[in-house]
Write a protein that holds these residues in place. Structure first.
Motif, mmCIF file in Angstrom:
data_model
loop_
_atom_site.group_PDB
_atom_site.id
_atom_site.type_symbol
_atom_site.label_atom_id
_atom_site.label_comp_id
_atom_site.label_asym_id
_atom_site.label_seq_id
_atom_site.Cartn_x
_atom_site.Cartn_y
_atom_site.Cartn_z
ATOM 1 N N ALA A 67 49.203 39.635 37.125
ATOM 2 C CA ALA A 67 49.018 40.808 37.980
ATOM 3 C C ALA A 67 49.537 40.544 39.394
ATOM 4 N N TYR A 68 49.373 39.310 39.878
ATOM 5 C CA TYR A 68 49.866 38.941 41.209
ATOM 6 C C TYR A 68 51.390 39.073 41.260
ATOM 7 N N VAL A 69 52.060 38.631 40.190
ATOM 8 C CA VAL A 69 53.516 38.756 40.125
ATOM 9 C C VAL A 69 53.924 40.224 40.038
ATOM 10 N N LEU A 70 53.219 41.001 39.221
ATOM 11 C CA LEU A 70 53.529 42.434 39.103
ATOM 12 C C LEU A 70 53.372 43.138 40.448
ATOM 13 N N LEU A 71 52.344 42.761 41.195
ATOM 14 C CA LEU A 71 52.092 43.392 42.488
ATOM 15 C C LEU A 71 53.246 43.126 43.451
ATOM 16 N N GLN A 72 53.763 41.885 43.445
ATOM 17 C CA GLN A 72 54.898 41.569 44.315
ATOM 18 C C GLN A 72 56.183 42.239 43.832
ATOM 19 N N SER A 73 56.225 42.569 42.556
ATOM 20 C CA SER A 73 57.423 43.192 41.990
ATOM 21 C C SER A 73 57.423 44.705 42.161
ATOM 22 N N GLY A 74 56.416 45.251 42.852
ATOM 23 C CA GLY A 74 56.352 46.690 43.079
ATOM 24 C C GLY A 74 55.670 47.468 41.976
ATOM 25 N N ARG A 75 55.114 46.791 40.989
ATOM 26 C CA ARG A 75 54.452 47.470 39.871
ATOM 27 C C ARG A 75 52.944 47.423 40.092
ATOM 28 N N SER A 76 52.525 48.073 41.187
ATOM 29 C CA SER A 76 51.135 47.991 41.635
ATOM 30 C C SER A 76 50.170 48.680 40.685
ATOM 31 N N THR A 77 50.591 49.748 40.023
ATOM 32 C CA THR A 77 49.688 50.451 39.107
ATOM 33 C C THR A 77 49.286 49.548 37.949
ATOM 34 N N GLU A 78 50.264 48.859 37.366
ATOM 35 C CA GLU A 78 49.963 47.931 36.273
ATOM 36 C C GLU A 78 49.082 46.787 36.772
ATOM 37 N N ALA A 79 49.382 46.304 37.974
ATOM 38 C CA ALA A 79 48.602 45.198 38.527
ATOM 39 C C ALA A 79 47.152 45.611 38.743
ATOM 40 N N ALA A 80 46.941 46.791 39.327
ATOM 41 C CA ALA A 80 45.578 47.256 39.585
ATOM 42 C C ALA A 80 44.808 47.424 38.284
ATOM 43 N N ASP A 81 45.478 47.930 37.264
ATOM 44 C CA ASP A 81 44.823 48.122 35.968
ATOM 45 C C ASP A 81 44.387 46.781 35.372
ATOM 46 N N ILE A 82 45.251 45.767 35.477
ATOM 47 C CA ILE A 82 44.905 44.436 34.946
ATOM 48 C C ILE A 82 43.743 43.836 35.723
ATOM 49 N N TYR A 83 43.785 43.946 37.060
ATOM 50 C CA TYR A 83 42.691 43.393 37.859
ATOM 51 C C TYR A 83 41.366 44.089 37.539
ATOM 52 N N ARG A 84 41.416 45.382 37.400
ATOM 53 C CA ARG A 84 40.179 46.144 37.192
ATOM 54 C C ARG A 84 39.587 45.898 35.811
ATOM 55 N N ASN A 85 40.437 45.812 34.782
ATOM 56 C CA ASN A 85 39.932 45.759 33.407
ATOM 57 C C ASN A 85 39.928 44.361 32.791
ATOM 58 N N GLU A 86 40.845 43.474 33.230
ATOM 59 C CA GLU A 86 41.004 42.186 32.556
ATOM 60 C C GLU A 86 40.561 40.990 33.400
ATOM 61 N N VAL A 87 40.597 41.135 34.724
ATOM 62 C CA VAL A 87 40.383 39.964 35.583
ATOM 63 C C VAL A 87 39.003 39.967 36.237
ATOM 64 N N THR A 88 38.720 40.961 37.072
ATOM 65 C CA THR A 88 37.478 40.928 37.869
ATOM 66 C C THR A 88 36.199 40.959 37.038
ATOM 67 N N PRO A 89 36.165 41.588 35.848
ATOM 68 C CA PRO A 89 34.919 41.494 35.069
ATOM 69 C C PRO A 89 34.587 40.059 34.656
ATOM 70 N N ILE A 90 35.609 39.220 34.526
ATOM 71 C CA ILE A 90 35.397 37.827 34.110
ATOM 72 C C ILE A 90 35.331 36.906 35.328
#
Length: 606
Positions: free
Chosen positions: A504-527
């Motif tokens: 998600a960090y790489v996606l965020l730097q690549s301008g794909r912030s929507t995908e990054a936010a979705d991964i952080y919200r659903n796959e990363v921060t809950p764990i």
């Protein structure tokens, strides 16, 4: 006239009637005993009738041939006869018959018939042959006045087996062994002397010479121009450094106009010294200490200064361009406006409480230098550092040393599934990826299974380029995703969340912030709900998609975990703006407040 005297010259002397010895063994024993009796002077030999005893022995030995059928025994007996014939000629008053060759008597008809068959396949007895050969060698050595060559190695070991069979062999073996012992003793003494000399050099002479060089440096400390003298002493210390502990060159010592590029010293202590116009370009001074040192107009370009201390140092007009400053400490240092860090490797360097001149040009002095990998910056310094040009840092020595050896050579071996690929992607992401040339097009929403099913496994060494960071991150995620589906796989939930954070960090730097936010919200921060860094990056991702409420919520949780952002301030700078930036700066200054400049700083400072 006797039978012997009547023999014509040059023909073998016939054997006169004499009692033969019972066997070859008896003949050989009598031979040895006679040799001991003959070890006298010529006068003694004449008085004691030794010559006649020898003649009698020769006649009996020759007659013994009648009883000898074995070829090896006959050959040995004939050799003994010839030996005594030779010895007889050296005794006083030789007779005419002594000059005739005596031949061993032929065996009896019975022995001759029995031995005929054996003789066809008989081989000379090696032991008898060796005894005769060694005895001849020993006599030559004896007759030369015991000045000939002695035996060594295998020859000596072999001769020692027969030392009890012949007195001359015994003496030759004894002399050879004694000579070897002497050589061994000399070699041992030489080795001890050599070791002693080395120890004296290492533990006496080198420390003495090193101390003299240090004293010479301190004696010249008050001179106006001491560059050449100090340079020579420093080079001398560098020569001895591999054999010495770190040198203490601290205190009130002046180093003026010292030109010693390429100097190599291990953890030298230059604390509280004064450096003026010192050239240490390309030097290796790792683990050095320049704490409380005044450094003016000096050159450290390309030097290895990793783990070096510059605490509370006063630095002006000095260049650290392309220097290795990994984990270097500049805490509470006073840094003038013309100090240059361009292209320096600042990974994990610390600038906590460092004071920069108000006129310090951050935009040029930190060009192509990854300041965001250093620590201790306050918000004012970060704001100024963000203006520095970084377009060429991918060609910097720091990037080359860190990324390529670690991943092209695959030293970052996987301790867990996907670890090598993830570490590569994370390193590339923290160094900072180049922004996309054009805004990315909306991509179809794909599940992780769909992404992984279309991927071809690639080695980490083939992904060591910034533009391939996303490939490396997805490769790591897919490796774990495939393992997670296996019935025998361990619980990989935390591992997968950590890898998704990198992706998600790489996606965020690549301008794909929507995908990054979705991964952080659903796959990363809950764990990773206790990981302040992941929560901070989640906050930035949601700020990027204008979900400010969730962005501030993640930021608040990050602050509660006392996380202070570092590399994200550079890599995600496009999203950190306005009130969100202000909130982050407040978070940074809460943990890294600006401090008043040290008393030794001159002029206006910040």
């Amino acid at each position: 006239m006797s039978e012997t005297a009547a023999t014509t010259a040059g023909s073998p002397a016939p054997v006169s009637a004499a009692a033969p010895f019972e066997s070859f063994a008896v003949l050989h024993r009598e031979h040895s005993e006679l040799r001991q009796r003959c070890g006298k002077t010529k006068a003694d030999a004449l008085r004691d009738g030794v010559a006649e005893n020898v003649r009698q022995f020769i006649r009996r030995a020759a007659a013994t041939g009648v009883t000898l059928g074995e070829p090896s025994e006959r050959k040995g007996a004939q050799a003994i006869i010839e030996y005594w014939c030779s010895e007889l000629l050296g005794l006083p008053n030789p007779q005419s018959g002594d000059f005739k060759r005596v031949r061993l008597a032929e065996p009896s008809d019975t022995l001759q018939a029995a031995g005929a068959t054996k003789a066809a396949n008989a081989r000379p007895d090696p032991e008898t042959r060796d005894v005769i050969r060694l005895a001849a060698t020993a006599r030559l050595w004896r007759d030369s006045g015991k000045k000939g060559f002695l035996l060594t190695g295998d020859a000596l070991s072999h001769a020692a087996k027969f030392r009890s069979m012949d007195d001359d062999i015994e003496k030759l073996v004894h002399a050879s062994q004694k000579a070897l012992q002497k050589i061994w003793m000399i070699s041992t003494i030489a080795a001890i002397g050599g070791v002693t000399a080395v120890l004296l050099f290492l533990f006496v002479l080198v420390p003495l010479l090193s101390e003299r060089a240090i004293v010479a440096i301190k004696k010249t400390a008050l001179r106006d121009s001491n560059g050449e003298s100090v340079r020579d002493s420093l080079w001398q210390l560098g020569l001895y450094q591999p054999l010495q502990k770190p040198y203490d060159l601290s205190g009130n010592i002046l180093y003026r106009e010292v030109k010693a590029p390429g100097l190599k010293l291990n953890a030298p202590n230059f604390s509280s010294a004064t450096f003026i116009s010192v050239d240490l370009q390309g030097s290796d001074l790792h683990n050095a200490s320049f704490s409380n040192t005044s450094i003016t107009g000096s050159n450290f370009n390309g030097a290895n200064l990793s783990l070096t201390q510059f605490r509370e140092a006063n630095i002006a007009g000095t260049s650290f361009a392309d220097a290795g400053l990994y984990r270097a400490i500049f805490d509470r240092a006073c840094i003038g406006e013309d100090v240059n860090f361009e292209g320096a490797d600042l990974r994990l360097a610390s600038f906590w409480g460092a004071t920069f001149d108000d006129r310090f040009p951050f935009d040029s002095k930190f060009r192509n230098s990854p300041w965001w990998l250093a620590e201790g910056w306050n918000s004012r310094q970060i704001a100024a550092l963000l203006t520095a040009e970084q377009a060429g840092f991918f060609e910097s020595k720091g990037f080359e040393k860190h990324i390529w050896p670690a991943h092209v050579k695959e030293r970052a071996a996987a301790n867990s599934p996907g670890a090598s690929e993830n570490q590569l992607a994370w390193d590339l992401a923290t160094w900072g990826l180049p922004p996309p040339a054009t805004p990315p097009l909306p991509s179809p929403s794909l599940s992780l299974d769909q992404i992984c099913s279309s991927r071809v496994t690639v080695r980490a060494s083939e992904l060591s380029r910034p533009e391939l960071a996303l490939d490396a991150a997805e490769e790591a995620v897919c490796i774990v995703q495939r393992l997670k589906k296996s019935d025998s796989a361990p619980n990989l939930t935390w591992n997968l969340a950590n890898l998704q954070d990198t992706r998600a960090y790489v996606l965020l730097q690549s301008g794909r912030s929507t995908e990054a936010a979705d991964i952080y919200r659903n796959e990363v921060t809950p764990i990773l709900d206790k990981d302040g860094g992941a929560l901070f990056r989640a906050a930035v991702a949601h700020q990027a998609i204008d979900d400010r409420d969730l962005a501030l919520a993640f930021l608040k949780r990050s602050v509660e975990l006392r996380y202070v952002p570092s590399h994200e301030m550079h890599t995600l700078r496009a999203y950190i703006k306005g009130d969100f930036q202000k909130a982050i700066y407040e978070q940074i200054d809460r943990f890294r407040p600006s401090m008043p400049p040290p008393a030794f700083c001159q002029g206006a400072r910040s």
